[in-house]
Design an enzyme around this catalytic site. Structure first.
Site, PDB file in Angstrom:
ATOM      1  N   THR A  25       0.914  -1.127   0.056  1.00  0.00           N
ATOM      2  CA  THR A  25      -0.009  -0.068   0.018  1.00  0.00           C
ATOM      3  C   THR A  25       0.797   1.118  -0.019  1.00  0.00           C
ATOM      4  O   THR A  25       1.631   1.629   0.937  1.00  0.00           O
ATOM      5  CB  THR A  25      -0.872   0.063   1.368  1.00  0.00           C
TER       6      THR A  25
ATOM      7  N   LYS B 292      -7.420   1.229  -2.944  1.00  0.00           N
ATOM      8  CA  LYS B 292      -7.117   0.793  -1.675  1.00  0.00           C
ATOM      9  C   LYS B 292      -7.425   1.777  -0.782  1.00  0.00           C
ATOM     10  O   LYS B 292      -7.475   1.702   0.646  1.00  0.00           O
ATOM     11  CB  LYS B 292      -5.460   0.351  -1.461  1.00  0.00           C
TER      12      LYS B 292
ATOM     13  N   LYS C   4       0.064   5.343   8.407  1.00  0.00           N
ATOM     14  CA  LYS C   4       0.643   5.678   7.113  1.00  0.00           C
ATOM     15  C   LYS C   4      -0.431   5.625   6.175  1.00  0.00           C
ATOM     16  O   LYS C   4      -0.197   6.482   5.108  1.00  0.00           O
ATOM     17  CB  LYS C   4       1.478   4.450   7.075  1.00  0.00           C
TER      18      LYS C   4
END
Length: 290
Positions: free
Chosen positions: A97, A172, A240
């Site tokens: 990701t 995502k 993150k």
């Protein structure tokens, strides 16, 4: 069956690479800590390499699952990077990701070398990786995706191309935005039940089959009630990911007020010492407030 390299043997990558072996592929792995690559090779019978370039040499596909944008650049670029060991016509599939920006950057760099690059972030957590039932959201050229999809199938329950380079990463981001709101809502609901003197397990048993039900509710309510968070997707990693979402929203003009708020709630959890707790630890913050 294909010759495949897999770069990054964390809680996700380790079992994913194992599923490739089980599917009959010839697999060579690389991990920043070589001892972990040696352990994987001993367990699954594949090979290991000491650099991404060495792992990628002679492979038709190179998969990666590392930590962040900088980690991905490090395994792709430079004299020891995977790109320098890959042959024209091969395909790099990134399951990390990361930002759509670095994805497009590496897509362009790969294209200059005659290599295809597919961004393919995953959802389903450690259990999904171990059981080979991940959801994989992809971006990149149609022919590259079509070539890679049968290999990805070794650890996927769902795999789909959403558009050009970066589309997988953007999808995502949608996934993480939705999860942030769901987990906060679940944390507040269970916290309210506690304060109201209700049996949380009985409450979830009643409401989980209705409109309030979700994967988070079914898979996290018991550990949330029991105040257990030493498992699952870490708060540090969620922050993150949410940072990527918020930065991208600044670029495309999307409004994400709840996501921004929940990101700050996770910051509070970090201050409580929960950097490595599961994301469901948002309820811990509410309990700490009294």
């Amino acid at each position: 069956m294909a010759k495949v390299a897999f770069l990054g043997l964390g809680v996700m990558g380790y079992p994913m690479a194992g599923h490739l072996v089980a599917a009959g592929h010839e697999v060579c792995v690389y991990n920043r800590t070589t001892a972990k690559a040696e352990k994987w090779a001993a367990e699954f019978g594949g090979r290991f390499a000491t650099t991404p370039r060495e792992a990628a040499q002679g492979c038709e596909f190179v998969m990666s699952c590392v930590g962040n944008d900088d980690d991905l650049r490090a395994v792709c670029l430079g004299d020891d990077g995977a790109f320098s060991g890959m042959s024209a016509g091969s395909v790099f599939v990134d399951h990390t990701t990361v930002s759509a920006k670095v994805t497009r950057e590496l897509y362009a760099a790969a294209k200059d070398l005659g290599i295809s690059f597919v961004d393919a972030p995953i959802s389903g957590g450690q259990a999904g990786a171990e059981n080979g039932i991940l959801s994989v959201m992809c971006g990149g050229d149609e022919d590259a995706y079509a070539h890679a999809e049968p290999v990805i199938d070794a650890y996927a329950r769902t795999c789909r191309r959403l558009g050009e380079s970066g589309s997988g990463q953007l999808t995502k981001m949608v996934n993480q935005i939705c999860i942030a709101g769901l987990v906060q809502g679940l944390a507040e609901g269970l916290h309210f039940a506690e304060k109201a003197g209700l049996d949380g397990r009985a409450v979830v048993d009643v409401i989980s089959g209705g409109a309030a039900g979700s994967w988070q509710m079914l898979n996290r309510y018991e550990t949330m009630i029991d105040d257990e968070f030493e498992h699952g997707f870490a708060v540090d990693w969620m922050r993150k990911d949410l940072g990527i979402c918020l930065d991208t929203a600044d670029e495309n003009g999307a409004s994400l007020p709840v996501t921004a708020l929940v990101d700050q709630f996770y910051k509070d959890v970090q201050k409580l010492g929960g950097a490595r707790w599961d994301t469901s630890s948002l309820i811990k913050r509410l309990r700490a407030m009294g």
